[in-house]
Structures are given as C-alpha cells and as structure tokens.
Design an enzyme around this catalytic site. Structure first.
Site, PDB file in Angstrom:
ATOM      1  N   GLY A  12       0.833  -1.224   0.000  1.00  0.00           N
ATOM      2  CA  GLY A  12       0.000   0.000   0.000  1.00  0.00           C
ATOM      3  C   GLY A  12       0.852   1.253   0.000  1.00  0.00           C
ATOM      4  O   GLY A  12       2.073   1.192   0.145  1.00  0.00           O
ATOM      5  N   ASN A  13       0.208   2.419  -0.152  1.00  0.00           N
ATOM      6  CA  ASN A  13       0.936   3.693  -0.201  1.00  0.00           C
ATOM      7  C   ASN A  13       1.809   3.884   1.043  1.00  0.00           C
ATOM      8  O   ASN A  13       2.986   4.225   0.976  1.00  0.00           O
ATOM      9  CB  ASN A  13      -0.062   4.867  -0.249  1.00  0.00           C
ATOM     10  CG  ASN A  13      -0.727   4.993  -1.604  1.00  0.00           C
ATOM     11  OD1 ASN A  13      -0.224   4.474  -2.594  1.00  0.00           O
ATOM     12  ND2 ASN A  13      -1.874   5.652  -1.644  1.00  0.00           N
ATOM     13  N   CYS A 130      -3.031  11.252  10.314  1.00  0.00           N
ATOM     14  CA  CYS A 130      -2.085  12.099   9.577  1.00  0.00           C
ATOM     15  C   CYS A 130      -2.310  13.584   9.872  1.00  0.00           C
ATOM     16  O   CYS A 130      -1.373  14.350  10.099  1.00  0.00           O
ATOM     17  CB  CYS A 130      -2.164  11.838   8.087  1.00  0.00           C
ATOM     18  SG  CYS A 130      -3.820  11.632   7.457  1.00  0.00           S
ATOM     19  N   GLN A 157      -7.113  18.356   3.019  1.00  0.00           N
ATOM     20  CA  GLN A 157      -6.455  17.056   2.992  1.00  0.00           C
ATOM     21  C   GLN A 157      -6.419  16.435   1.603  1.00  0.00           C
ATOM     22  O   GLN A 157      -7.428  16.384   0.900  1.00  0.00           O
ATOM     23  CB  GLN A 157      -7.101  16.115   4.009  1.00  0.00           C
ATOM     24  CG  GLN A 157      -6.922  16.619   5.435  1.00  0.00           C
ATOM     25  CD  GLN A 157      -7.577  15.776   6.510  1.00  0.00           C
ATOM     26  OE1 GLN A 157      -8.206  16.289   7.412  1.00  0.00           O
ATOM     27  NE2 GLN A 157      -7.422  14.477   6.440  1.00  0.00           N
ATOM     28  N   GLY A 161      -4.650  10.418   1.243  1.00  0.00           N
ATOM     29  CA  GLY A 161      -5.103   9.980   2.576  1.00  0.00           C
ATOM     30  C   GLY A 161      -6.174   8.905   2.479  1.00  0.00           C
ATOM     31  O   GLY A 161      -6.406   8.162   3.429  1.00  0.00           O
ATOM     32  N   LYS A 215     -11.156  12.811  15.666  1.00  0.00           N
ATOM     33  CA  LYS A 215      -9.813  12.264  15.874  1.00  0.00           C
ATOM     34  C   LYS A 215      -8.825  13.376  16.231  1.00  0.00           C
ATOM     35  O   LYS A 215      -7.994  13.238  17.124  1.00  0.00           O
ATOM     36  CB  LYS A 215      -9.327  11.555  14.600  1.00  0.00           C
ATOM     37  CG  LYS A 215      -9.986  10.226  14.309  1.00  0.00           C
ATOM     38  CD  LYS A 215      -9.506   9.679  12.955  1.00  0.00           C
ATOM     39  CE  LYS A 215     -10.195   8.393  12.568  1.00  0.00           C
ATOM     40  NZ  LYS A 215      -9.796   7.925  11.210  1.00  0.00           N
ATOM     41  N   HIS A 243      -0.996  17.315   3.082  1.00  0.00           N
ATOM     42  CA  HIS A 243      -2.123  17.929   3.810  1.00  0.00           C
ATOM     43  C   HIS A 243      -1.727  19.350   4.232  1.00  0.00           C
ATOM     44  O   HIS A 243      -0.592  19.591   4.663  1.00  0.00           O
ATOM     45  CB  HIS A 243      -2.435  17.131   5.072  1.00  0.00           C
ATOM     46  CG  HIS A 243      -3.154  15.838   4.858  1.00  0.00           C
ATOM     47  ND1 HIS A 243      -3.629  15.396   3.633  1.00  0.00           N
ATOM     48  CD2 HIS A 243      -3.477  14.869   5.745  1.00  0.00           C
ATOM     49  CE1 HIS A 243      -4.210  14.218   3.779  1.00  0.00           C
ATOM     50  NE2 HIS A 243      -4.132  13.852   5.051  1.00  0.00           N
TER      51      HIS A 243
HETATM   52  C1  2RA Z   1      -7.448  10.780   5.432  1.00  0.00           C
HETATM   53  N1  2RA Z   1      -6.634  11.065   7.699  1.00  0.00           N
HETATM   54  O1  2RA Z   1      -6.778  11.769   5.127  1.00  0.00           O
HETATM   55  C2  2RA Z   1      -7.362  10.176   6.819  1.00  0.00           C
HETATM   56  C3  2RA Z   1      -6.748   8.799   6.786  1.00  0.00           C
HETATM   57  N2  2RA Z   1      -5.436   8.798   6.268  1.00  0.00           N
HETATM   58  O2  2RA Z   1      -8.188  10.203   4.625  1.00  0.00           O
END
Ligand code: 2RA
Length: 340
Positions: A12-13, A130, A157, A161, A215, A243
């Site tokens: 995966g990434n 992240c 974002q 992600g 979160k 991000h």
């Molecule tokens: C997103 N933080 O950016 C979430 C999971 N990586 O989608």
C-alpha cells in the site's frame, strides 16, 4: 547487531513509504520481512537496493522479530496485531484501532517521546492520524512557551489519505473534465473531487462533526494536554499528496508573532518558510517526499488578546504516517530495545 523488522501492508501507499524511509534513514535493520494479504502474495517491493517478496500475513510467525510496522486497515490490524504482540514483536500501528486505548501510547516523537516507555502493557504503540501528526508538531513548542487554551483548525487534505483508488479517481475525473465524452462518477467520495472540495472525511457523528474532526480533538488531547480545546473542520481537496492546515490558537500567555516564529524555527521536525511576499510560504506540492512539517503565514490574531494564526503543510504519507512510524521505531530501539 540490528533489528528484525516486519512491514505489514507493504504494497500500500503507506507501507511502501515505510520501506523507503527505513532505507533513507538507514534504520539499523539486520532483516526486513514484508507482508501482504494473500491476493498480493509474492509481489515484489523495493527496500533500498534490495527487492523483497511479500509473504503471507495470515501464516507469518512473528516470533523472533523485534518490531512490526502495521500499515493495514483496522479490520486486519484487529486480527494480526495481537498475534504479533503476543509473539513478543512490538507493533507500531498506523490504523486508528488502538489510538484511544489508555493502555496504548499514541506517539509523535518530537512531541511526547517519553510515552514510548508505556508500550509494554499491550506491546503495541499507536501512530496518530495524519492530520493530527503535523498539527501537534507545530503546537507543542508554542504550548510549552505560552500554554495553548484553544485551537481552531481547518484542514485541506489530499486524496492520498484515502488510498490508491482515490488518487486514481482524482486523476480520471480531472482528465474527463477535458474530455466531456467520458463520465467518471464519484466512487470513493460522495461528490466529484476534481476541481471541487468536500467538507466531509470519514463518517458523520451525532453532533454534526465527522470522525476525522473528532480524531484531531481526541488525539491532540492524548498527545499534548487534555486541557486544550480543539475544534476542527476537515476538508478533502483535489491535491494528490500533502495535507495543509489553517491553524488558529489562543494561549494563556501573550506570544508575539516574531517570538512564535523564532520558537518554531528552533523546534524539532519544523521548517519555517514565512516571508510576506509572493511565494513566501509553502504549498502542498512542495512538501512531497520531505520529512519536515512546514510552517508559514505566522501572524497575530488581533481579534483576541493572545491569538496567533499560521499555515501548516506536510507530506501526509510521511510525517502523517510512514515517517512518524519509523521515527517511533527509532525511538523504541534507542530508548527501550537498545540493540546494537
Ligand atoms: C485521510 N486522515 O486523510 C485520513 C486517513 N489517512 O483520509
């Protein structure tokens, strides 16, 4: 003598970036095993100059391995992380499964390295979300100097992600805009992401916020200080990697912009690029592949007595995930396992 390290989810990434960063930082590994689901069995992945073949996560024996960097979803983590931990292999987990568990340390090494000593309760250490990781790297030095009371953050974002499928969706939708005969309906996201922004990441909660926003609140409190009030709006934007966050803080003590800029310049993991001129700030395309959390646009918030605004950008696959996990592995080796 070095460590025996497992990367779970190597195709995966994030897993791919974990291998790249382990090699770039010359992590003291004697041996690296790469695991993936049965459907990816035998896939070859690069680790520095080497090519490794993925092994079957389902049958792998973690006995005798020092640490396992997990880069798989919560469902797989739920099955295999306890198995690894029970075999004596310390799990560093990038999923959200253990982040809020009081018996599992949630660590950003520049912010709360001392928490690594709490790993033994479950033999598991959690990596933050992240969008949280880059923010707490910026907040910590300012909190130490002026005690942050409240944070208001808006995120921008990137689609990486959400994984490879999301990257493809942005690419295909963007191309289709220039080729009207080709329709690329939204699949990963509820609405078109190309040339658009979506104010919704993860699921909606009863209070109208999203789990991604929750979160950032919960993790900032666990990593830095539970007294900090955080309110977040998390937005998906048509960017492939990186991000960005617009952050406003209110502090107990007054902190002027120049002193804040000097503090951030000296803080670990931060690169300040802050000139009040065209291009005197960082944008996501410039952070890709870098380890730093970039800070720009530092300025007073004159609407309150002790307020500051700033812009924060970082590679979400690196500081937001793989780099932070490798830094935890380095911290665990240096402070706890002390091999070599
Ligand atoms: C997103 N933080 O950016 C979430 C999971 N990586 O989608």
């Amino acid at each position: 003598m070095g460590y025996r390290v497992v990367v779970v989810g190597a195709t995966g990434n994030v897993g791919h970036e974990m291998l790249n960063i382990l090699a770039e930082r010359q992590f003291p590994a004697d041996e690296v095993a790469v695991l993936a689901s049965r459907k990816s069995l035998g896939t070859e992945v690069t680790f520095g100059e080497k090519t490794l073949k993925t092994q079957d996560l389902d049958t792998f024996d973690f006995t005798g391995w020092d640490m396992a960097l997990f880069a798989v979803g919560s469902d797989a983590t739920k099955i295999y992380a306890p198995k690894a931990a029970k075999a004596g292999c310390v799990v560093i987990d990038n999923s959200s499964l253990y982040r809020y568990d009081p018996d599992v340390p949630l660590i950003v090494p520049e912010v709360n390295p001392e928490a690594v000593h709490g790993y033994a309760k479950k033999n598991i250490i959690a990596n933050p979300n992240c969008s949280t990781a880059q923010m707490v790297v910026a907040l910590k030095p300012l909190h130490d100097r002026a005690k942050i009371k409240r944070v208001v953050v808006s995120t921008y974002q990137s689609v990486s992600g959400s994984g490879k499928e999301a990257i493809d969706e942005l690419w295909e939708q963007t191309k289709a805009i220039y080729n009207p005969t080709k329709e690329v309906p939204p699949k990963v996201y509820p609405k078109q992401i190309a040339f658009n922004v979506i104010p919704h990441i993860d699921v909606f909660l009863d209070d109208g916020s999203t789990k991604e926003e929750w979160k950032m609140v919960a993790e900032t409190k666990k990593i830095i200080d539970k007294s900090i009030k955080v309110t977040a709006t998390c937005v998906r934007v048509p960017v492939f990697v990186g991000h960005s966050e617009s952050i406003n803080i209110e502090t107990e003590d007054f902190l002027d912009e120049d002193e804040a800029r000097d503090i951030l310049r000296e803080a670990p993991g931060i690169m300040v690029i802050d000139k009040r001129e065209d291009g005197g700030y960082v944008t996501p395309v410039e952070c890709v592949g870098d380890f730093a959390t970039f800070i720009s646009r530092i300025r007073q918030d004159s609407t309150i007595d002790n307020g500051l605004n700033f812009w924060c950008v970082s590679d979400n696959l690196r500081k937001g995930a793989a780099l932070n996990a490798v830094q935890i592995a380095e911290l665990l080796g240096r402070e706890v396992l002390k091999k070599g």
